[in-house]
Every structure is written in C-alpha cells, then in structure tokens.
Design an enzyme around this catalytic site. Structure first.
Site, PDB file in Angstrom:
ATOM      1  N   HIS A  37       0.858  -1.042  -0.110  1.00  0.00           N
ATOM      2  CA  HIS A  37       0.107   0.007   0.092  1.00  0.00           C
ATOM      3  C   HIS A  37       0.972   1.053   0.086  1.00  0.00           C
ATOM      4  O   HIS A  37       1.967   1.167   0.320  1.00  0.00           O
ATOM      5  CB  HIS A  37      -0.884   0.037   1.101  1.00  0.00           C
ATOM      6  CG  HIS A  37      -1.763   1.030   1.352  1.00  0.00           C
ATOM      7  ND1 HIS A  37      -1.665   2.183   1.649  1.00  0.00           N
ATOM      8  CD2 HIS A  37      -3.274   0.724   1.292  1.00  0.00           C
ATOM      9  CE1 HIS A  37      -2.792   3.062   1.752  1.00  0.00           C
ATOM     10  NE2 HIS A  37      -3.754   2.236   1.663  1.00  0.00           N
TER      11      HIS A  37
ATOM     12  N   ASP B 121       3.046  -4.856   8.125  1.00  0.00           N
ATOM     13  CA  ASP B 121       1.881  -4.029   7.986  1.00  0.00           C
ATOM     14  C   ASP B 121       0.694  -4.782   8.082  1.00  0.00           C
ATOM     15  O   ASP B 121       0.482  -5.577   7.120  1.00  0.00           O
ATOM     16  CB  ASP B 121       2.039  -3.296   6.725  1.00  0.00           C
ATOM     17  CG  ASP B 121       0.600  -2.532   6.262  1.00  0.00           C
ATOM     18  OD1 ASP B 121      -0.190  -2.775   7.025  1.00  0.00           O
ATOM     19  OD2 ASP B 121       0.411  -2.106   5.044  1.00  0.00           O
TER      20      ASP B 121
ATOM     21  N   GLN C 123      -4.586  -5.482   7.043  1.00  0.00           N
ATOM     22  CA  GLN C 123      -5.568  -6.096   6.424  1.00  0.00           C
ATOM     23  C   GLN C 123      -5.600  -7.439   7.322  1.00  0.00           C
ATOM     24  O   GLN C 123      -6.641  -8.058   7.445  1.00  0.00           O
ATOM     25  CB  GLN C 123      -5.535  -6.439   4.950  1.00  0.00           C
ATOM     26  CG  GLN C 123      -5.545  -5.378   4.216  1.00  0.00           C
ATOM     27  CD  GLN C 123      -6.839  -4.756   4.162  1.00  0.00           C
ATOM     28  OE1 GLN C 123      -8.030  -5.341   4.296  1.00  0.00           O
ATOM     29  NE2 GLN C 123      -7.110  -3.410   3.927  1.00  0.00           N
TER      30      GLN C 123
ATOM     31  N   LYS D  14     -10.551  -0.865  10.851  1.00  0.00           N
ATOM     32  CA  LYS D  14     -10.811  -2.101   9.879  1.00  0.00           C
ATOM     33  C   LYS D  14     -10.856  -3.262  10.867  1.00  0.00           C
ATOM     34  O   LYS D  14     -11.246  -4.367  10.298  1.00  0.00           O
ATOM     35  CB  LYS D  14      -9.406  -2.155   9.165  1.00  0.00           C
ATOM     36  CG  LYS D  14      -9.008  -1.352   8.046  1.00  0.00           C
ATOM     37  CD  LYS D  14      -7.951  -1.669   7.247  1.00  0.00           C
ATOM     38  CE  LYS D  14      -7.293  -0.424   6.372  1.00  0.00           C
ATOM     39  NZ  LYS D  14      -7.954  -0.088   5.386  1.00  0.00           N
TER      40      LYS D  14
ATOM     41  N   CYS E  38      -4.772   2.363  -3.702  1.00  0.00           N
ATOM     42  CA  CYS E  38      -3.661   2.922  -3.146  1.00  0.00           C
ATOM     43  C   CYS E  38      -2.549   1.943  -3.270  1.00  0.00           C
ATOM     44  O   CYS E  38      -1.548   2.100  -2.228  1.00  0.00           O
ATOM     45  CB  CYS E  38      -3.959   3.293  -1.489  1.00  0.00           C
ATOM     46  SG  CYS E  38      -5.098   4.422  -1.202  1.00  0.00           S
TER      47      CYS E  38
END
Lengths: 157, 410
Positions: free
Chosen positions: B127, B204, B207, B230, B368
């Site tokens: 991202h 990261d 998600q 999220k 993104c």
C-alpha cells in the site's frame, strides 16, 4: 449570422429527455449509449497534457476556439464517464467563453446526476467541469488581447 | 467455547445498525470491508458513553473522571496487547492508524539508525502507506529501496528476496495480507531470513489483523502496525507494536505534552514507554473504544469469523469464475476474504457506478497500490471484501447485480 441555442436551452432539453426515464437503468443505459456514440478523440490529444487529474478513469478534454466560441471534444476509457463527457460537451460546446464560465449547470442536479459531483476523488465530473471552465477562462483572457479567430487555440490542462 | 457454537449470522447482523440502511432504495450490501469495516452497536454505544459519562484528559488529572478515563485507556492497551500477543503492555503505542505507525518507525528509527548506502526492502504488494514513508526517509538519509517482485497472481518471489538480502539490508517492511488482492505473505519466513542478515522487519497488519490470529512474539516481527477502523473499531486510532528494546533505543517521533519526564528551556528528558511516543492528548475516546471492538471479535471468535468469511470467499470465487471474461487477480491460497477482479472490456469505475445504483458497495481502482497495478499491467480492479456480518445471499445479490451491470455496459 448563425443562431446558437443558449446553454440553458440545451440544459432544458436534456432535463426533458431525462424526465422520460422511469428507472435508474434507463437513465444509465442512455448515458452509456451516448458515451458509446461520442466520437473517439484524436490520439494526439489523448496524452497526459489533456488528461483531467482526479479521475479514477482516464478522461481527456481538448478545446479550441472558433469565431469567438469555444468548442470541446473529449474521451474516457470508462463508458459511463464518457457519457458524462458527452453530456458536458452537448451543454458547453459552441458557446462564448463568458457563457461557459457563467453556466450554473443546474441540469446535473435536476437529472439526478449530482452524486457524480460529490465523488470528486474517484469520479471527475467536477474536475471535468472545472477544466472546461478554465479553458474558457483562458480563451476569454486571450480574446481581450488579440483577436485570433478561427485558429485552433489549443489550451492544455 | 464459542468455536463450538453455530455461527448465528442473523444475530451478528443485528448488532450492526448500518446494515438496515437503504441505498438508492435497496438494502445495503456492504462489500468494502477492506477499506473500513462497519461498527457493532457496542462500539457505537461505547463512544457515546465515554463522552456522556467520563470524558476527561488522562494520566495527570487528580479527579474521578480522569482516573476512570485513564484506567479505561490503559485497559484498552492491555486488551490490544493480548489481541496480538505482545510480551509487554508498553510495547503497544496508540497512533492514528497504520499509516502513522509506519511513519513513526520510518522517521524515528530511520533518523537514528539509517545511514548512506543502507538498503530497505519492501514488496510489490505494498500500500502507498508502506512505500512513501520509506522513500522519504531513504531520500533524506541516502539509503535505497529494493522491491521484492511478484508473479501475475501476486505471489512474492522468495528466491528474489533471498538474493536481495545482504549486510546492506537494514530494514524490511512488508504487508502481511495485501489490501488489493487479499494474498497472505509468508511473513515468518521473511522475518527469519531478514534477521539472519541482521535486518529489522516491520509487518503492515492493516488487513491481516482482523482475519488472522496475530502472535507478534511467535512471528518475531520487530514492529507490527494496524488500524482500529478495519477491525470493527473507530477511525482515527491505530496501533504500533514494537519490541521493547527497539522502542527504547529510538528517539521520540513528536515532541509535546505526555511524552516528557521533565522540561526546562535547556533540556528535556523523555518519558518512558509507551508515553515517549504518545505526544499530546491522545485520541482517548477511540483508544478506549478499540477495546469494545476487540471484545466483539473475541466474543464471536476470530476463527469462527474466519471460517464464515472463507465460505463467502469460496462461494464468491466460484460464482465469479462462471462470468465470461472475468479474471480474478490473486486467485491463490492462502488469502484473506478479499476478491479482486477485472473484466475484459469493462472499466472498474463503470461497474462501481452501476453496482452502487443497486445498493452494493465495492471498491474500484488502484486501491492505493499504484505500483502493484503497474506490476500487474492493469489500471485497477474491482474489489469485494467480506466481513463477519456478510452473507451468502448478499454474495448472490452481488453476482446478479454484477451480471446486470456487465450486460448494460457491453
């Protein structure tokens, strides 16, 4: 002298056309149809220079001035967006720079397309209008200086 | 345990007031969960309760409201700690979100430890939030960025990664699960290989944290970042996890209140962890409410949610494959419940407009991740992403709406 319909009369006839549609499907089928029918923009204008920033799809607008009136042509790789380009060309092309700048474009709300204005980041109808009005502004300033009617005064974005 | 109970989808749906909304006259089908998830009532109520009952600034006030707010703020930190299995509560830093967490590490660690000629490795799946902060610090420090390539399905080329690693590699920052495609990266293997070269690794988890069981100690990542919004929580709150000794060695990211021990005009001594990295009045309400979001996940059970989402993913994948000219991008295992696709001759933006008119929220575009789209040679995809409250019926409504949109466009 050739008579030109005013921007508001073109808007009125578009509002009338859209009033015949009962469903969202009919409305978008019409936009898709006029998108498909809009002549493809010459490749020489499908460049970064003429691309409208801020659209999820690629949108190109090219303008030129003839006898004090501004003409637009455009294209997009997304067919609904191309239909919106076609609508904007119908409304704004062939008018004086001042008329284009002053056009309130109320038809967008009246035909139920204002949601396309709100989605500035992804949709680009707002960016498209801004570019077309900016082009008109450039011709207005140019027209106040030298009169060079009939020439292709390409303005880039 | 909750894992033995049947998955009561209707009861779960009833906890999300927004699912009753009509969009363009149709019942909302919300398949943009990878962008942000909807919020259960206990999260929405907790926000109102905080502001209605015990809003106060934390850590310094000597009154009841400040005590209560501080206690809940720190209780939330402890819940986050166990959510990702961190060893120490002070390894949990509240940030605005994943983006700020990555920027914090890139700036604080990067400024202190990155030197000219050093290399940072990221992947083609990143991202923008895990690209740009590294580009900025690399440019400032004269370091360079290397990118792990992928195949056409978004699978990382691990051989290329191994060859890329050297003593010059100082940092690897890698996405756990791709937001654009859903594919899950072998982060444990990446971390082990990077550590062999003495490089640090940031994961990261924007998600992954909502779908996968996260154990930062087992994973052995040096830093882990995710966002509250999220994981059924509020926007504007996120987490940075960092190994204690690393966070202790790093200089503060921002100066201000909360992060100091003592200030004179000549010199300031900094507060200890985690406060050193939490300058200013934090987002108290949303930090507290993050606890409610995690409690929702724990109550339903992450593995139950995952099983349900896998069913949705499987059903959607098989139905989408029946559509002529449709290509699923990232049709590999393992993946989280994200399905990204292109359709020959159909622009994703046109699809999004026609789906929206049928009450369906999906995401279209580059997600993104523009470099990823360039790697795959596409302008963008249409992405449907599923959450705990989505249903098989909604997938069927989506497929029907999609077929209708394609028919209108072709």
């Amino acid at each position: 002298m050739e008579s030109h319909p005013t921007i508001s009369s073109v808007e009125r006839s578009i509002i009338e056309d859209f009033s015949l549609f009962d469903t969202w499907e009919q409305k978008y089928e019409y936009i898709i149809d006029i998108g498909k029918k809009l002549p493809e923009l010459n490749d020489q204008y499908k460049t970064e220079e003429f691309k409208i920033k801020g659209c999820q799809s690629s949108v190109w607008i090219h303008s030129f001035e003839k006898e004090g009136r501004v003409y637009f042509e455009g294209d997009s790789d997304a067919v609904i967006v191309k239909g919106l380009v076609s609508l904007m060309i119908q409304v704004l092309s062939g008018h004086t720079p001042q008329e284009i700048i002053d056009a309130p474009l109320e038809f967008i709300d009246k035909v139920g397309l204002s949601s396309h204005l709100a989605q500035t980041r992804s949709n680009g109808l707002r960016a498209m209008i801004k570019q077309m009005k900016m082009d008109a502004g450039v011709y207005l300033i140019k027209g106040r200086g030298i009169r060079d009617e009939g020439r292709d005064n390409t303005v880039n974005g | 345990m909750s894992s033995t109970l049947p998955y009561d989808i209707q009861s779960i749906r009833s906890e999300f007031p927004i699912l009753e909304r009509k969009v363009k006259g149709k019942t909302l089908v919300y398949f943009d969960n990878a962008a942000t998830s909807q919020k259960p009532k206990q999260v929405i109520d907790a926000i109102a309760h905080y502001y209605s009952y015990y809003n106060a600034n934390i850590h310094r006030g000597l009154h009841t409201l400040a005590d209560e707010a501080t206690a809940d703020f720190e209780a939330s930190r402890a819940v986050v700690q166990s959510f990702i299995q961190a060893k120490h509560h002070e390894e949990i830093i509240f940030t605005k979100g994943t983006t700020e967490s990555i920027n914090l590490v890139a700036n604080s660690w990067g400024n202190a430890f990155l030197n000219e000629g050093d290399e940072i490795i990221i992947s083609s799946l990143e991202h923008h939030a895990n690209i740009v902060p590294w580009q900025m610090i690399a440019e400032k420090k004269g370091a360079s960025i290397k990118v792990i390539p992928i195949d056409g399905n978004g699978k990382l080329d691990m051989n290329a990664f191994e060859k890329m690693l050297s003593k010059k590699t100082k940092f690897v920052s890698i996405v756990h699960a791709s937001n654009a495609l859903g594919v899950i990266n072998p982060v444990e293997e990446i971390i082990a290989l990077a550590h062999q070269q003495g490089a640090l690794v940031m994961v990261d988890g924007a998600q992954s944290s909502v779908h996968l069981d996260i154990d930062v100690q087992k994973m052995d990542c040096d830093f882990f970042a995710f966002s509250g919004h999220k994981i059924y929580g509020p926007t504007g709150i996120g987490i940075l996890y960092g190994k204690k000794h690393l966070l202790e060695s790093m200089p503060p990211y921002q100066g201000g209140g909360e992060m100091i021990k003592e200030v004179t005009f000549e010199k300031t001594t900094y507060n200890e962890l985690p406060f050193k990295f939490e300058a200013g009045t934090p987002n108290i309400a949303d930090a507290i409410v993050l606890k409610s979001a995690i409690e929702f996940i724990n109550r339903v059970g992450k593995s139950n949610i995952r099983k349900h989402e896998d069913l949705l993913l499987e059903h959607a994948t098989s139905k989408l494959k029946d559509i002529p000219g449709l290509h699923i991008i990232g049709d590999i295992q393992p993946k989280v419940s994200v399905i990204s696709f292109t359709i020959d001759g159909v622009h994703p933006q046109d699809l999004a407009i026609l789906l929206d008119n049928q009450g369906i929220a999906v995401r279209t575009g580059h997600h993104c991740a523009q470099p990823l789209m360039q790697c795959l040679g596409i302008v963008g995809t249409t992405r449907a992403s599923f959450a705990a409250y989505n249903t098989i019926e909604e997938v069927d409504i989506f497929i029907e709406a999609l077929n209708k949109a394609i028919k209108m466009l072709k």
